[in-house]
Design a protein around this motif. Structure first.
Motif, PDB file in Angstrom:
ATOM      1  N   THR A   1      71.684  68.852  89.517  1.00  0.00           N
ATOM      2  CA  THR A   1      71.596  70.312  89.548  1.00  0.00           C
ATOM      3  C   THR A   1      70.213  70.757  89.980  1.00  0.00           C
ATOM      4  OG1 THR A   1      73.245  70.518  87.777  1.00  0.00           O
ATOM      5  CG2 THR A   1      71.832  72.419  88.176  1.00  0.00           C
TER       6      THR A   1
ATOM      7  N   SER B   1      80.823  72.859  89.035  1.00  0.00           N
ATOM      8  CA  SER B   1      80.961  71.722  88.124  1.00  0.00           C
ATOM      9  C   SER B   1      81.840  70.594  88.635  1.00  0.00           C
ATOM     10  CB  SER B   1      81.499  72.202  86.771  1.00  0.00           C
ATOM     11  OG  SER B   1      82.810  72.723  86.912  1.00  0.00           O
TER      12      SER B   1
ATOM     13  N   MET C   1      73.999  72.783  83.361  1.00  0.00           N
ATOM     14  CA  MET C   1      73.901  73.296  84.727  1.00  0.00           C
ATOM     15  C   MET C   1      73.165  74.623  84.773  1.00  0.00           C
ATOM     16  SD  MET C   1      77.736  72.337  86.061  1.00  0.00           S
ATOM     17  CE  MET C   1      77.552  73.234  87.612  1.00  0.00           C
TER      18      MET C   1
ATOM     19  N   ALA D   1      69.977  75.181  87.039  1.00  0.00           N
ATOM     20  CA  ALA D   1      70.312  75.757  88.342  1.00  0.00           C
ATOM     21  C   ALA D   1      69.588  77.074  88.597  1.00  0.00           C
ATOM     22  CB  ALA D   1      71.814  75.986  88.449  1.00  0.00           C
TER      23      ALA D   1
ATOM     24  N   VAL E   1      76.104  79.548  88.949  1.00  0.00           N
ATOM     25  CA  VAL E   1      76.940  78.408  88.585  1.00  0.00           C
ATOM     26  C   VAL E   1      78.407  78.817  88.601  1.00  0.00           C
ATOM     27  CG1 VAL E   1      77.592  76.886  86.664  1.00  0.00           C
ATOM     28  CG2 VAL E   1      75.172  77.218  87.243  1.00  0.00           C
TER      29      VAL E   1
END
Length: 247
Positions: free
Chosen positions: A151, A174, A197, A201, A206
């Motif tokens: 990530t 994902s 994440m 990120a 996300v």
């Protein structure tokens, strides 16, 4: 909460995977596209060979439905040039979103330069054509440390090579929903993986894909900070119902 604006209604099964012949699988795809138009979902996510069909249906319906497709799906192991060619063809057919499967096996084998190259070139291709780009990292194939590292790698490549205005158009996603896990472990998004994440990120958005099967699941993901949710049970979720349909 208008949950529909978060939902990418998804059908990614081949005819063989669905246990259907090609004609009947196309009928199923048409049904998903029409449902997405009728329900005013944000996007329909389908295989590349169905993009032109979706484009025609959306045009005929004068709908604002966006069309997404997957690139190098589901394993992500193709050469960078092949990934880019598939993406170029999808763009020509009318795709709005390009969901690339990141070469997570190369990442696990420390082939970092290869992974950086595909992230850079795939993102560049998408943004140059005003498309949304998503990088699927396949969380079920990674341990927590690898989820964090991959990530973060995507974030670093994007932030180092593109403008801040572009960040909202490059997602970390994902799952494919097609990864084969052992002992019935989740093969899609989990709360734990999504938190990792999101923490790594930001400022990239996300997308949670696979495993979101209830309205409550979807709301929880959105409250965590997820901007998009991929599900093959979008209508059921939007209506507050449960769905057991596989991604």
């Amino acid at each position: 909460m208008n949950i529909k604006k978060y939902l990418d209604s998804t059908y990614l099964k081949t005819a063989e995977q669905a246990g259907l012949d090609e004609v009947n699988n196309v009928k199923v795809v048409k049904g998903f596209i029409q449902e997405a138009i009728d329900e005013q979902f944000k996007l329909i996510m389908i295989r590349p060979n169905m993009v032109s069909l979706a484009k025609q249906m959306v045009s005929d319906a004068d709908s604002n439905l966006q069309i997404g497709t997957v690139i190098d799906f589901p394993e992500g192991r193709s050469a960078v040039a092949d990934k880019l060619l598939e993406a170029e063809n999808a763009i020509q057919d009318g795709a709005d979103d390009l969901d690339f499967v990141c070469n997570y096996e190369a990442f696990k084998n420390d082939e970092i330069d290869l992974v950086k190259e595909e992230i850079l070139k795939g993102t560049q291709l998408g943004l140059e054509n005003s498309k949304v780009v998503k990088w699927i990292i396949e969380v079920a194939a990674l341990n927590d440390k690898q989820i964090i590292q991959l990530t973060a790698l995507i974030k670093i490549v994007v932030m180092s090579n593109f403008k801040e205005d572009d960040f909202a158009s490059v997602f970390v996603k994902s799952s494919t929903g097609f990864y084969k896990t052992e002992n019935n472990l989740p093969n899609g998004a989990t709360i734990a993986s999504i938190i990792l994440m999101l923490e790594n990120a930001t400022p990239l958005p996300v997308k949670a894909a696979g495993g979101v099967r209830t309205y409550e699941d979807a709301v929880e993901m959105i409250k965590l900070g997820v901007k998009r949710i991929g599900t093959s049970g979008a209508k059921a979720i939007a209506n507050g119902e449960n769905t057991n349909i596989g991604y």
